[in-house]
Motif scaffolding. Structure first.
Motif, PDB file in Angstrom:
ATOM      1  N   ASP A 106       0.932  -1.083  -0.068  1.00 40.56           N
ATOM      2  CA  ASP A 106      -0.043   0.040  -0.006  1.00 40.56           C
ATOM      3  C   ASP A 106       0.937   1.313  -0.084  1.00 40.56           C
ATOM      4  O   ASP A 106       1.812   1.390   0.927  1.00 40.56           O
ATOM      5  CB  ASP A 106      -0.904  -0.050   1.241  1.00 40.56           C
ATOM      6  N   LYS A 107       0.602   2.085  -1.050  1.00 41.37           N
ATOM      7  CA  LYS A 107       1.317   3.495  -1.088  1.00 41.37           C
ATOM      8  C   LYS A 107       0.474   4.486  -0.391  1.00 41.37           C
ATOM      9  O   LYS A 107      -0.553   4.677  -0.863  1.00 41.37           O
ATOM     10  CB  LYS A 107       1.599   3.632  -2.526  1.00 41.37           C
ATOM     11  N   PRO A 108       1.222   5.434   0.382  1.00 47.11           N
ATOM     12  CA  PRO A 108       0.362   6.487   1.142  1.00 47.11           C
ATOM     13  C   PRO A 108       0.264   7.432  -0.216  1.00 47.11           C
ATOM     14  O   PRO A 108       1.025   7.473  -1.222  1.00 47.11           O
ATOM     15  CB  PRO A 108       1.624   6.956   2.059  1.00 47.11           C
ATOM     16  N   HIS A 109      -0.458   8.511  -0.038  1.00 46.37           N
ATOM     17  CA  HIS A 109      -0.534   9.778  -0.901  1.00 46.37           C
ATOM     18  C   HIS A 109       0.871  10.433  -0.599  1.00 46.37           C
ATOM     19  O   HIS A 109       1.529  10.390   0.167  1.00 46.37           O
ATOM     20  CB  HIS A 109      -1.588  10.731  -0.332  1.00 46.37           C
ATOM     21  N   LYS A 174      -8.914  -3.577 -12.179  1.00 45.09           N
ATOM     22  CA  LYS A 174      -8.477  -2.727 -11.573  1.00 45.09           C
ATOM     23  C   LYS A 174      -9.738  -1.782 -11.070  1.00 45.09           C
ATOM     24  O   LYS A 174     -10.300  -1.752 -11.849  1.00 45.09           O
ATOM     25  CB  LYS A 174      -7.393  -1.585 -11.871  1.00 45.09           C
ATOM     26  N   VAL A 175      -9.675  -1.717  -9.634  1.00 46.91           N
ATOM     27  CA  VAL A 175     -10.799  -0.959  -9.253  1.00 46.91           C
ATOM     28  C   VAL A 175     -10.276   0.167  -8.399  1.00 46.91           C
ATOM     29  O   VAL A 175      -9.565  -0.103  -7.539  1.00 46.91           O
ATOM     30  CB  VAL A 175     -11.847  -1.652  -8.159  1.00 46.91           C
ATOM     31  N   TYR A 176     -10.825   1.430  -8.582  1.00 45.86           N
ATOM     32  CA  TYR A 176     -10.282   2.676  -7.870  1.00 45.86           C
ATOM     33  C   TYR A 176     -11.256   3.292  -7.195  1.00 45.86           C
ATOM     34  O   TYR A 176     -12.841   3.120  -7.713  1.00 45.86           O
ATOM     35  CB  TYR A 176      -9.787   3.591  -8.856  1.00 45.86           C
ATOM     36  N   GLU A 177     -11.335   4.018  -6.026  1.00 42.74           N
ATOM     37  CA  GLU A 177     -12.306   4.654  -5.537  1.00 42.74           C
ATOM     38  C   GLU A 177     -11.829   6.260  -5.384  1.00 42.74           C
ATOM     39  O   GLU A 177     -10.610   6.653  -5.309  1.00 42.74           O
ATOM     40  CB  GLU A 177     -12.374   4.224  -3.821  1.00 42.74           C
ATOM     41  N   LEU A 295      -4.911  14.276  -2.747  1.00 44.51           N
ATOM     42  CA  LEU A 295      -5.931  13.858  -3.739  1.00 44.51           C
ATOM     43  C   LEU A 295      -6.775  12.740  -3.482  1.00 44.51           C
ATOM     44  O   LEU A 295      -6.132  11.681  -3.014  1.00 44.51           O
ATOM     45  CB  LEU A 295      -5.249  13.449  -5.227  1.00 44.51           C
ATOM     46  N   GLN A 296      -8.118  12.542  -3.580  1.00 44.01           N
ATOM     47  CA  GLN A 296      -9.043  11.571  -2.873  1.00 44.01           C
ATOM     48  C   GLN A 296      -9.155  10.715  -3.962  1.00 44.01           C
ATOM     49  O   GLN A 296     -10.408  10.416  -4.879  1.00 44.01           O
ATOM     50  CB  GLN A 296     -10.342  12.172  -2.568  1.00 44.01           C
ATOM     51  N   LEU A 297      -8.004   9.949  -4.399  1.00 47.23           N
ATOM     52  CA  LEU A 297      -8.157   8.797  -5.426  1.00 47.23           C
ATOM     53  C   LEU A 297      -7.454   7.641  -4.517  1.00 47.23           C
ATOM     54  O   LEU A 297      -6.112   7.802  -4.227  1.00 47.23           O
ATOM     55  CB  LEU A 297      -7.568   9.176  -6.715  1.00 47.23           C
ATOM     56  N   LEU A 298      -7.927   6.366  -4.911  1.00 48.34           N
ATOM     57  CA  LEU A 298      -7.399   5.212  -4.294  1.00 48.34           C
ATOM     58  C   LEU A 298      -7.532   4.115  -5.095  1.00 48.34           C
ATOM     59  O   LEU A 298      -8.539   3.742  -5.553  1.00 48.34           O
ATOM     60  CB  LEU A 298      -8.177   5.145  -3.093  1.00 48.34           C
ATOM     61  N   ALA A 299      -6.265   3.380  -5.204  1.00 51.37           N
ATOM     62  CA  ALA A 299      -6.285   2.045  -5.951  1.00 51.37           C
ATOM     63  C   ALA A 299      -6.663   1.157  -5.041  1.00 51.37           C
ATOM     64  O   ALA A 299      -5.694   0.412  -4.200  1.00 51.37           O
ATOM     65  CB  ALA A 299      -4.864   1.925  -6.504  1.00 51.37           C
ATOM     66  N   PHE A 315      -6.202  -8.598  -4.676  1.00 50.35           N
ATOM     67  CA  PHE A 315      -5.928  -7.892  -3.487  1.00 50.35           C
ATOM     68  C   PHE A 315      -6.370  -6.825  -3.108  1.00 50.35           C
ATOM     69  O   PHE A 315      -7.164  -6.052  -4.169  1.00 50.35           O
ATOM     70  CB  PHE A 315      -4.175  -7.464  -3.691  1.00 50.35           C
ATOM     71  N   GLU A 316      -6.676  -6.371  -1.686  1.00 51.15           N
ATOM     72  CA  GLU A 316      -7.513  -5.155  -1.544  1.00 51.15           C
ATOM     73  C   GLU A 316      -6.918  -4.328  -0.816  1.00 51.15           C
ATOM     74  O   GLU A 316      -6.210  -4.649   0.371  1.00 51.15           O
ATOM     75  CB  GLU A 316      -8.919  -5.468  -0.917  1.00 51.15           C
ATOM     76  N   THR A 317      -6.742  -2.978  -0.885  1.00 44.31           N
ATOM     77  CA  THR A 317      -6.041  -2.016   0.052  1.00 44.31           C
ATOM     78  C   THR A 317      -6.683  -2.010   1.491  1.00 44.31           C
ATOM     79  O   THR A 317      -7.896  -2.244   1.659  1.00 44.31           O
ATOM     80  CB  THR A 317      -6.065  -0.748  -0.705  1.00 44.31           C
ATOM     81  N   ALA A 318      -5.770  -1.777   2.228  1.00 42.60           N
ATOM     82  CA  ALA A 318      -6.237  -1.573   3.812  1.00 42.60           C
ATOM     83  C   ALA A 318      -6.298   0.082   4.074  1.00 42.60           C
ATOM     84  O   ALA A 318      -6.606   0.315   5.145  1.00 42.60           O
ATOM     85  CB  ALA A 318      -5.066  -1.883   4.663  1.00 42.60           C
TER      86      ALA A 318
END
Length: 323
Positions: A106-109, A174-177, A295-299, A315-318
Motif C-alpha cells: 500500500d502506497k500512501p498519498h 483494477k478498481v479505484y475509489e 488527492l482523493q483517489l485510491l487504488a 488484493f484489496e487495499t487497507a
C-alpha cells in the motif's frame, strides 16, 4: 574490448547503484567528468562522494578524488543517488503480500513509486528495499505520486516480464475509489473546447461507460486533454454513496491505463476529484508540498491470474479515503 558485465552491488540505505558509461574525453579526472556529465550535483559534492568511497570502478574498487579518467575510459562507473534533503512524506508503507515472485504494498498519498527529481529516499521502492533487503524489487506498474493504494512489485528479474505482460495485455482488473462532487449539486462546465465537459453533471446517469480520447496538452505538459477522435481511454464509473458537503463516492474501473486517465476523465465529466491540483486547472508547483489536502483517489482492488503459479490473485487495499 568488451565491457565487463554490470556489477551486482549491494543496496545503500535502500538505494541501488546507478551505472554510468565513461567514454574517452577531454576530462583529466573522473571528478571533472562527473561534474560535467551530472551537473545537478556540485563539484564539491562529487569530491565528497569520491572521498567517502561512494563512486566505484567496474571492478568494484572505490575511486579517490584524484583518480585519472584514463583509469575508467571505456568502462562503467557506479554511484548511489543521494540528495542532501528531501521533503519528508507522511504515511507508512504496508506490505500486504510477499512471496518468492510477487510483493504487494500500500502506497500512501504523495509518495512517488520510484526515485525521481527531488525524491530518492522518500519513495515507495526505496522504502520497500530498506524493509526487505530485496535489491531486485521492481514495480510492475505506476501510480501517480498523489494517488494512494495498491502497487505490485516483482521480486525476481526472471518473472518481471511475465507480470508486466499482464498490464500490457489488459489482463488485470483494477478498481479505484474516488471522491468528487455530487453530480446533483455540481456546476457543469461549458463545452468551450477540448478537455471540457460536454454535459452538465446533473444530467449524468450512473453507472456509465466512458470512452474518450486523451492526449498530452500542447502547452501544460502536465495535463492530459480530451480531444475528438478514436477513443484510447475506457473507464466504467459508478456513484456508490452521496456524502455531506456536496461530495460523492465513486467506483472507477479502468480497462486502459492512459496517463492521468481517471483524473482527466472525471474532470471531463465536470466532476474533478477532490484535492486535484492538475485538473481541471493546473495549479502552480508548490515550493513546499502541502500534505494536508491529498488527492482523493485510491487504488482499491486488483485481480488477475498469476502467470507464474497459475493461481487467481485478488488484493484489496487497507487504506481508506478521508471524507
Amino acid at each position: 574490448m568488451a565491457r565487463p558485465p554490470k556489477l551486482n552491488l549491494p543496496l545503500r540505505d535502500g538505494v541501488a547503484a546507478s551505472a554510468l558509461a565513461c567514454p574517452a574525453g577531454p576530462w583529466p579526472l573522473v571528478l571533472d567528468f562527473l561534474t560535467e556529465r551530472l551537473p545537478l550535483v556540485s563539484r564539491e559534492d562529487w569530491a565528497d562522494r569520491l572521498g567517502r568511497g561512494d563512486v566505484l570502478d567496474d571492478q568494484g574498487q572505490a575511486l579517490p578524488p584524484d583518480a585519472p579518467l584514463s583509469r575508467c575510459q571505456g568502462r562503467r562507473l557506479y554511484y548511489w543517488r543521494w540528495l542532501p534533503s528531501e521533503p519528508q512524506v507522511p504515511g507508512e508503507v504496508r506490505i500486504l503480500h510477499q512471496d518468492d515472485h510477487l510483493l504487494v504494498a500500500d502506497k500512501p498519498h504523495f509518495l512517488p513509486v520510484t526515485p525521481k527529481g527531488r525524491y530518492i529516499q522518500q519513495t515507495l521502492l526505496t522504502r520497500l528495499r530498506r524493509l526487505t533487503g530485496l535489491a531486485d524489487l521492481s514495480p510492475l506498474h505506476r501510480l501517480d505520486r498523489e494517488t494512494a493504494g495498491l502497487v505490485l512489485f516483482s521480486v525476481q528479474p526472471l518473472h518481471r516480464d511475465a507480470y508486466q505482460r499482464l498490464f500490457r495485455d489488459r489482463s488485470v482488473a483494477k478498481v479505484y475509489e474516488a471522491i468528487a462532487p455530487d453530480p446533483s449539486m455540481a456546476i457543469g462546465l461549458a463545452a468551450t473546447g477540448p478537455g471540457t465537459a460536454t454535459a452538465t453533471p446533473a444530467s449524468l446517469r450512473f453507472p456509465l461507460h466512458l470512452a474518450t480520447r486523451l492526449q498530452e496538452h500542447p502547452v501544460d505538459f502536465m495535463q492530459m486533454q480530451t480531444v475528438p477522435g478514436e477513443p484510447n481511454a475506457f473507464t466504467d464509473v459508478d456513484l456508490i454513496e452521496r456524502l455531506p458537503g456536496g461530495w460523492a463516492r465513486y467506483l472507477l474501473r479502468p480497462s486502459t491505463g492512459a496517463k492521468h486517465q481517471l483524473r482527466a476523465q472525471m474532470a471531463h465529466l465536470g466532476l474533478p476529484l477532490q484535492g486535484d491540483r492538475i485538473y481541471p486547472v493546473l495549479q502552480p508547483v508548490e515550493a513546499e508540498p502541502d500534505f494536508s489536502h491529498p488527492l482523493q483517489l485510491l487504488a482499491r482492488e486488483i485481480a488477475f491470474t498469476d502467470p507464474v503459479t497459475g493461481q487467481p490473485r485478488r488484493f484489496e487495499t487497507a487504506l481508506r479515503l478521508a471524507v
